[in-house]
Design an enzyme around this catalytic site. Structure first.
Site, mmCIF file in Angstrom:
data_model
loop_
_atom_site.group_PDB
_atom_site.id
_atom_site.type_symbol
_atom_site.label_atom_id
_atom_site.label_comp_id
_atom_site.label_asym_id
_atom_site.label_seq_id
_atom_site.Cartn_x
_atom_site.Cartn_y
_atom_site.Cartn_z
ATOM 1 N N HIS A 115 2.876 -5.533 -1.246
ATOM 2 C CA HIS A 115 2.904 -4.535 -2.325
ATOM 3 C C HIS A 115 2.639 -5.211 -3.679
ATOM 4 C CE1 HIS A 115 5.839 -2.201 0.413
ATOM 5 N NE2 HIS A 115 4.808 -1.394 0.273
ATOM 6 N N LYS B 289 11.196 10.339 6.477
ATOM 7 C CA LYS B 289 11.033 9.080 7.201
ATOM 8 C C LYS B 289 12.324 8.268 7.225
ATOM 9 C CE LYS B 289 7.243 7.308 5.379
ATOM 10 N NZ LYS B 289 6.140 6.368 5.173
ATOM 11 N N ARG C 283 -4.463 -2.164 4.852
ATOM 12 C CA ARG C 283 -4.201 -3.349 5.671
ATOM 13 C C ARG C 283 -5.198 -3.353 6.812
ATOM 14 N NH1 ARG C 283 2.131 -2.206 5.618
ATOM 15 N NH2 ARG C 283 1.199 -0.155 5.647
HETATM 16 P P1 ADP Z 1 3.952 4.656 2.509
HETATM 17 O O1 ADP Z 1 5.156 5.213 3.170
HETATM 18 O O2 ADP Z 1 3.375 5.533 1.453
HETATM 19 O O3 ADP Z 1 2.914 4.106 3.444
HETATM 20 P P2 ADP Z 1 4.547 1.888 1.831
HETATM 21 O O4 ADP Z 1 5.574 1.380 0.878
HETATM 22 O O5 ADP Z 1 4.663 1.470 3.250
HETATM 23 O O6 ADP Z 1 4.581 3.453 1.653
HETATM 24 O O7 ADP Z 1 3.104 1.477 1.322
HETATM 25 C C1 ADP Z 1 2.608 1.854 0.071
HETATM 26 C C2 ADP Z 1 1.159 1.473 -0.012
HETATM 27 O O8 ADP Z 1 1.041 0.057 -0.009
HETATM 28 C C3 ADP Z 1 0.286 1.959 1.138
HETATM 29 O O9 ADP Z 1 -0.993 2.274 0.635
HETATM 30 C C4 ADP Z 1 0.203 0.762 2.044
HETATM 31 O O10 ADP Z 1 -0.978 0.790 2.817
HETATM 32 C C5 ADP Z 1 0.169 -0.346 1.024
HETATM 33 N N1 ADP Z 1 0.623 -1.617 1.575
HETATM 34 C C6 ADP Z 1 1.836 -1.916 2.087
HETATM 35 N N2 ADP Z 1 1.887 -3.194 2.509
HETATM 36 C C7 ADP Z 1 0.663 -3.722 2.275
HETATM 37 C C8 ADP Z 1 0.067 -4.996 2.503
HETATM 38 N N3 ADP Z 1 0.727 -5.988 3.084
HETATM 39 N N4 ADP Z 1 -1.226 -5.159 2.124
HETATM 40 C C9 ADP Z 1 -1.913 -4.143 1.564
HETATM 41 N N5 ADP Z 1 -1.419 -2.923 1.325
HETATM 42 C C10 ADP Z 1 -0.143 -2.706 1.672
#
Ligand code: ADP
Length: 166
Positions: free
Chosen positions: A19, A43, A97
């Site tokens: 992030h 979730k 990702r």
């Molecule tokens: P959500 O529940 O909206 O998916 P997340 O906190 O899991 O929330 O992710 C927020 C955003 O950050 C999403 O677009 C996700 O794809 C991106 N993201 C999370 N981890 C990574 C990573 N390691 N590399 C690139 N993007 C990431």
């Protein structure tokens, strides 16, 4: 300075180095970045909203002074496209990702575009060192007392260890 506002929504449960990498990249493509932390939705996040926001606050404190876009952290409960308009954002930032993210992100971007054509979704890729990191696996590894130091900051690592009593 221009006034292009980008919104980076997510659950951030908890914030990982993936992030943070996306946040620092997003700072270079917009003038102001609003990090929008999703409320306690269906979730069922592990950490309450206040803790997820506090961890993010610590995480990005160093990015506030790097000369790139100003950062604001907010929480939201409403529909993302409506919230984007509310904060004046013209760009939604999402991180991509592996291929596995694609289908979900593709559908979400397309549906958001249909509802709100003035807001464009932009996908950024994290550095290959961080691309594979997911909050879900970090939590699982922490719960099972594995080493998460490559995936999250020391502050987030300590918070997870405290939570799991490990
Ligand atoms: P959500 O529940 O909206 O998916 P997340 O906190 O899991 O929330 O992710 C927020 C955003 O950050 C999403 O677009 C996700 O794809 C991106 N993201 C999370 N981890 C990574 C990573 N390691 N590399 C690139 N993007 C990431």
């Amino acid at each position: 300075m221009g006034n292009r506002i980008g919104i980076y929504p997510g659950t951030f449960d908890p914030v990982t180095l993936g992030h943070t990498d996306i946040i620092s990249r997003a700072q270079k493509v917009v003038d102001k970045l609003v990090i929008a932390v999703a409320g306690n939705d269906g979730k069922g996040p592990l950490f309450p909203l206040t803790e997820r926001v506090a961890l993010l606050e610590d995480e990005i404190s160093g990015l506030r002074t790097n000369g790139y876009a100003e950062i604001e952290i907010v929480s939201f409960e409403s529909l993302l496209v409506n919230f984007a308009v509310e904060v004046g954002a013209s760009v939604i930032i999402r991180g991509l990702r592996a291929v596995s993210d694609f289908e979900y992100e593709f559908q979400m971007a397309a549906m958001n575009a249909r509802m709100q054509p003035d807001v464009e979704t932009v996908f950024l890729m994290a550095s290959d060192r961080y691309q594979f990191i997911s909050s879900r696996f970090v939590k699982e590894i922490a719960r099972l007392e594995g080493d998460i130091s490559h995936f999250v900051s020391p502050g987030v690592s300590a918070h997870l260890k405290q939570h799991f009593g490990t």
